[in-house]
Design an enzyme around this catalytic site. Sequence first.
Site, PDB file in Angstrom:
ATOM      1  N   HIS A 159       4.507  21.878  19.650  1.00 27.28           N
ATOM      2  CA  HIS A 159       4.419  23.337  18.968  1.00 27.28           C
ATOM      3  C   HIS A 159       3.524  24.087  19.770  1.00 27.28           C
ATOM      4  O   HIS A 159       3.911  25.203  20.105  1.00 27.28           O
ATOM      5  CB  HIS A 159       3.622  23.204  17.501  1.00 27.28           C
ATOM      6  CG  HIS A 159       4.553  22.344  16.425  1.00 27.28           C
ATOM      7  ND1 HIS A 159       3.748  21.434  15.779  1.00 27.28           N
ATOM      8  CD2 HIS A 159       5.780  22.609  16.163  1.00 27.28           C
ATOM      9  CE1 HIS A 159       4.832  21.036  14.848  1.00 27.28           C
ATOM     10  NE2 HIS A 159       5.699  21.662  15.007  1.00 27.28           N
TER      11      HIS A 159
ATOM     12  N   LYS B  28       8.518  20.709  -0.325  1.00 27.27           N
ATOM     13  CA  LYS B  28       8.477  19.804   0.721  1.00 27.27           C
ATOM     14  C   LYS B  28       7.191  19.123   0.680  1.00 27.27           C
ATOM     15  O   LYS B  28       6.148  19.756   0.825  1.00 27.27           O
ATOM     16  CB  LYS B  28       8.876  20.565   1.771  1.00 27.27           C
ATOM     17  CG  LYS B  28       9.093  19.511   3.133  1.00 27.27           C
ATOM     18  CD  LYS B  28       9.558  20.638   4.269  1.00 27.27           C
ATOM     19  CE  LYS B  28       9.892  19.515   5.487  1.00 27.27           C
ATOM     20  NZ  LYS B  28      10.198  20.238   6.675  1.00 27.27           N
TER      21      LYS B  28
ATOM     22  N   ARG C 256      14.174  20.082  20.874  1.00 24.95           N
ATOM     23  CA  ARG C 256      13.702  18.728  21.395  1.00 24.95           C
ATOM     24  C   ARG C 256      14.954  17.882  22.042  1.00 24.95           C
ATOM     25  O   ARG C 256      15.040  17.564  23.207  1.00 24.95           O
ATOM     26  CB  ARG C 256      13.091  17.749  20.650  1.00 24.95           C
ATOM     27  CG  ARG C 256      11.440  18.354  20.351  1.00 24.95           C
ATOM     28  CD  ARG C 256      11.053  17.752  19.104  1.00 24.95           C
ATOM     29  NE  ARG C 256      11.491  18.089  18.107  1.00 24.95           N
ATOM     30  CZ  ARG C 256      11.143  17.910  16.727  1.00 24.95           C
ATOM     31  NH1 ARG C 256       9.993  17.121  16.666  1.00 24.95           N
ATOM     32  NH2 ARG C 256      11.674  18.646  15.715  1.00 24.95           N
TER      33      ARG C 256
ATOM     34  N   SER D 145       5.321  16.058  14.415  1.00 23.59           N
ATOM     35  CA  SER D 145       4.537  15.896  13.376  1.00 23.59           C
ATOM     36  C   SER D 145       4.453  14.643  12.625  1.00 23.59           C
ATOM     37  O   SER D 145       3.412  13.966  12.282  1.00 23.59           O
ATOM     38  CB  SER D 145       4.366  16.880  12.244  1.00 23.59           C
ATOM     39  OG  SER D 145       4.218  18.390  12.944  1.00 23.59           O
TER      40      SER D 145
HETATM   41  P1  ADP Z   1      10.402  22.492  10.866  1.00 20.22           P
HETATM   42  O1  ADP Z   1      10.124  21.642   9.224  1.00 20.22           O
HETATM   43  O2  ADP Z   1      10.687  23.965  10.383  1.00 20.22           O
HETATM   44  O3  ADP Z   1      11.447  21.683  11.615  1.00 20.22           O
HETATM   45  P2  ADP Z   1       8.431  21.974  12.378  1.00 20.22           P
HETATM   46  O4  ADP Z   1       7.066  21.936  12.245  1.00 20.22           O
HETATM   47  O5  ADP Z   1       8.718  20.243  12.400  1.00 20.22           O
HETATM   48  O6  ADP Z   1       9.050  22.673  11.429  1.00 20.22           O
HETATM   49  O7  ADP Z   1       8.807  22.422  13.578  1.00 20.22           O
HETATM   50  C1  ADP Z   1       8.769  23.899  13.931  1.00 20.22           C
HETATM   51  C2  ADP Z   1       9.362  24.166  15.169  1.00 20.22           C
HETATM   52  O8  ADP Z   1       9.037  23.536  16.382  1.00 20.22           O
HETATM   53  C3  ADP Z   1      10.934  23.591  15.347  1.00 20.22           C
HETATM   54  O9  ADP Z   1      11.533  24.791  16.007  1.00 20.22           O
HETATM   55  C4  ADP Z   1      10.813  22.328  15.963  1.00 20.22           C
HETATM   56  O10 ADP Z   1      12.034  22.113  16.867  1.00 20.22           O
HETATM   57  C5  ADP Z   1       9.788  22.733  17.098  1.00 20.22           C
HETATM   58  N1  ADP Z   1       9.045  21.462  17.512  1.00 20.22           N
HETATM   59  C6  ADP Z   1       8.504  20.676  16.905  1.00 20.22           C
HETATM   60  N2  ADP Z   1       8.005  19.595  17.621  1.00 20.22           N
HETATM   61  C7  ADP Z   1       8.083  20.145  18.902  1.00 20.22           C
HETATM   62  C8  ADP Z   1       7.935  19.574  20.383  1.00 20.22           C
HETATM   63  N3  ADP Z   1       7.487  18.458  20.459  1.00 20.22           N
HETATM   64  N4  ADP Z   1       8.492  20.179  21.374  1.00 20.22           N
HETATM   65  C9  ADP Z   1       9.097  21.497  21.187  1.00 20.22           C
HETATM   66  N5  ADP Z   1       9.170  22.011  19.956  1.00 20.22           N
HETATM   67  C10 ADP Z   1       8.898  21.271  18.797  1.00 20.22           C
END
Ligand code: ADP
Length: 157
Positions: A17, A41, A90, A128
């Site tokens: 992130h 959630k 990703r 996460s």
């Molecule tokens: P959501 O529940 O909206 O998917 P996340 O917190 O999991 O929320 O992810 C938020 C954003 O960050 C999404 O666009 C996700 O694809 C991106 N993201 C999550 N992990 C990574 C990573 N390792 N590298 C790049 N982008 C990521």
Amino acid sequence: MTKAIFPGTFDPVTNGHMDIIKRASKMTDELIVGVLNNSSKHSLFSPKERVEMLKEATKDLPNVRVCTFQGLLVDFARQEHACIVIRGLRAITDFEYELQMSQMNHKLDSTIETLFLTANIEYSFLSSTTVKEIASLGGDVTPFVPSCVVKKLSKSF
Ligand code: ADP
């Protein structure tokens, strides 16, 4: 002025992130990191804790603001006068869901565009969920998350 929103759950924020936040903040005048406050959630950290970790992790990025939002992303974007949504991609597995979301958001409000940033190869395996799993099993998450998150995770497990 280019204003964008990077929405997500951020439970908790990872280095993947952070990479997207840093890159997107260079492309925009203001980047709002929107932490989804979704009661349906189940999350490990409360919205307040997720915001606190993100604020600490982004404290050296002056054009980044962190806040929570509820409800439709397009409503939040309109309220903030932001017309760009940033999302990270990703792998191909992210693509189908992200494509659907971006097309639906565009249908709900045609002034809003979604920009996808492809994940840095170093973090493309990072989520996460996996970070929480490693921490819960006593593994070292130091390489995967900002230092403030390492402390919070060690208190949680
Ligand atoms: P959501 O529940 O909206 O998917 P996340 O917190 O999991 O929320 O992810 C938020 C954003 O960050 C999404 O666009 C996700 O694809 C991106 N993201 C999550 N992990 C990574 C990573 N390792 N590298 C790049 N982008 C990521």
